[in-house]
Design a protein around this motif. Structure first.
Motif, PDB file in Angstrom:
ATOM      1  N   GLY A   1       0.814  -1.203   0.000  1.00 41.95           N
ATOM      2  CA  GLY A   1       0.000   0.000   0.000  1.00 41.95           C
ATOM      3  C   GLY A   1       0.848   1.254   0.000  1.00 41.95           C
ATOM      4  O   GLY A   1       2.080   1.201   0.108  1.00 41.95           O
TER       5      GLY A   1
ATOM      6  N   THR B   1      -4.745   8.473   4.419  1.00 42.68           N
ATOM      7  CA  THR B   1      -5.451   7.425   3.686  1.00 42.68           C
ATOM      8  C   THR B   1      -4.426   6.400   3.231  1.00 42.68           C
ATOM      9  O   THR B   1      -3.415   6.759   2.631  1.00 42.68           O
ATOM     10  CB  THR B   1      -6.183   7.997   2.457  1.00 42.68           C
ATOM     11  OG1 THR B   1      -7.137   8.965   2.887  1.00 42.68           O
ATOM     12  CG2 THR B   1      -6.896   6.891   1.693  1.00 42.68           C
TER      13      THR B   1
ATOM     14  N   GLU C   1      -3.833   3.573   0.746  1.00 42.12           N
ATOM     15  CA  GLU C   1      -4.350   3.006  -0.503  1.00 42.12           C
ATOM     16  C   GLU C   1      -3.686   1.660  -0.763  1.00 42.12           C
ATOM     17  O   GLU C   1      -2.459   1.570  -0.860  1.00 42.12           O
ATOM     18  CB  GLU C   1      -4.070   3.951  -1.668  1.00 42.12           C
ATOM     19  CG  GLU C   1      -4.531   3.402  -3.009  1.00 42.12           C
ATOM     20  CD  GLU C   1      -4.171   4.298  -4.182  1.00 42.12           C
ATOM     21  OE1 GLU C   1      -4.489   3.921  -5.329  1.00 42.12           O
ATOM     22  OE2 GLU C   1      -3.564   5.373  -3.948  1.00 42.12           O
TER      23      GLU C   1
ATOM     24  N   ASN D   1      -5.308  -4.983  -3.633  1.00 41.80           N
ATOM     25  CA  ASN D   1      -6.501  -4.137  -3.514  1.00 41.80           C
ATOM     26  C   ASN D   1      -7.759  -4.956  -3.809  1.00 41.80           C
ATOM     27  O   ASN D   1      -8.511  -4.678  -4.739  1.00 41.80           O
ATOM     28  CB  ASN D   1      -6.394  -2.936  -4.462  1.00 41.80           C
ATOM     29  CG  ASN D   1      -6.208  -3.343  -5.913  1.00 41.80           C
ATOM     30  OD1 ASN D   1      -5.728  -4.443  -6.194  1.00 41.80           O
ATOM     31  ND2 ASN D   1      -6.587  -2.469  -6.830  1.00 41.80           N
TER      32      ASN D   1
ATOM     33  N   ARG E   1     -10.257   0.967  -6.264  1.00 44.39           N
ATOM     34  CA  ARG E   1      -9.309   1.192  -5.177  1.00 44.39           C
ATOM     35  C   ARG E   1      -9.946   0.874  -3.827  1.00 44.39           C
ATOM     36  O   ARG E   1     -11.110   1.187  -3.594  1.00 44.39           O
ATOM     37  CB  ARG E   1      -8.819   2.639  -5.181  1.00 44.39           C
ATOM     38  CG  ARG E   1      -8.115   3.059  -6.464  1.00 44.39           C
ATOM     39  CD  ARG E   1      -7.361   4.363  -6.251  1.00 44.39           C
ATOM     40  NE  ARG E   1      -8.244   5.432  -5.785  1.00 44.39           N
ATOM     41  CZ  ARG E   1      -7.805   6.574  -5.257  1.00 44.39           C
ATOM     42  NH1 ARG E   1      -6.513   6.782  -5.104  1.00 44.39           N
ATOM     43  NH2 ARG E   1      -8.660   7.509  -4.877  1.00 44.39           N
TER      44      ARG E   1
ATOM     45  N   LEU F   1      -9.466   1.820   0.104  1.00 40.84           N
ATOM     46  CA  LEU F   1      -8.840   2.878   0.884  1.00 40.84           C
ATOM     47  C   LEU F   1      -9.159   2.700   2.359  1.00 40.84           C
ATOM     48  O   LEU F   1     -10.322   2.513   2.734  1.00 40.84           O
ATOM     49  CB  LEU F   1      -9.336   4.245   0.409  1.00 40.84           C
ATOM     50  CG  LEU F   1      -9.195   4.528  -1.093  1.00 40.84           C
ATOM     51  CD1 LEU F   1      -9.898   5.819  -1.453  1.00 40.84           C
ATOM     52  CD2 LEU F   1      -7.729   4.581  -1.496  1.00 40.84           C
TER      53      LEU F   1
END
Length: 234
Positions: free
Chosen positions: A10, A35, A37, A43, A116, A118
């Motif tokens: 990430g 955040t 990601e 993901n 995505r 998050l």
């Protein structure tokens, strides 16, 4: 075993866009947000399934901005006023042999945005664009150890008096209305931690720091701190 190859899972998008001002530990500035990601191929919904049952998580990451600086066998930790050296393994300094860090942070939300995934976090101490190596749930009954000692570290909260100039107050109000980011509270919590390096205390009175896309200028006179100006960078 000479080398181990790790792959970031990430990437951090943080309110801290430079190293100066980042809290010395996670959880010290509650309003500091980021955040996380998740990157392909991590993901995926099944990778975070069940994580929302936990209020906090451990984030293992790379101190990417210190890799080129190398590592040091001893450092001067801020807890000791930057005057006494201790072994690198007795500190949380980023100048480590493998430049790895870990932080316990609050998991505010997990959301999907198109393809995505998050993770919204608070109480962070991450620099923007920090690569994340792993995520684990924080488990209070095992991770919080009763009777643990903290060595030479201590919480010495200075009694700082803080005020904002009229321009700074007006800017914060306008910025919060436009972005939803609680920048005034973040500035207050950060400055009350006195982010100045020990080497600069008593020598320099004016400082600057970046939060998101905002340049903040503030000054120190004894225990009186004043936010002088806030400007959006172009």
């Amino acid at each position: 075993m000479e080398t181990i190859i790790v792959r970031p899972i990430g990437l951090i998008h943080s309110c801290f866009t430079e190293k100066f001002g980042i809290p010395r530990q996670s959880g010290m500035v509650k309003s500091a947000t980021a955040t996380l990601e998740l990157l392909p191929p991590f993901n995926r919904e099944e990778m975070v399934r069940g994580l929302d049952f936990f209020s906090h998580i451990w984030v293992h990451f790379l101190f990417h901005r210190t890799v080129e600086e190398g590592w040091r066998p001893t450092v001067r930790p801020p807890w000791l006023g930057g005057k006494k050296r201790v072994g690198i393994f007795a500190t949380r300094s980023p100048h480590r042999p493998n430049h790895m860090g870990m932080s316990a942070v609050k998991l505010v939300d997990i959301r999907r945005e198109k393809k995505r995934y998050l993770l919204e976090l608070s109480g962070v101490d991450f620099l923007d664009q920090t690569p994340v190596l792993d995520i684990k749930p924080y488990v209070p009954f095992s991770d919080s150890i009763a009777g643990a000692t903290s060595g030479y570290t201590k919480i010495d909260q200075p009694r700082i008096k803080l005020k904002f100039s009229e321009q700074a107050l007006q800017f914060c109000t306008s910025y919060e209305q436009e972005t939803g980011r609680k920048i005034q509270l973040l500035i207050e919590e950060m400055i009350r931690q006195d982010p100045r390096p020990a080497s600069q205390k008593g020598k320099k009175s004016r400082f600057g720091m970046l939060l998101w896309d905002v340049n903040i200028r503030w000054q120190v006179m004894g225990l009186q701190f004043e936010v002088l100006e806030c400007r959006r960078i172009q």
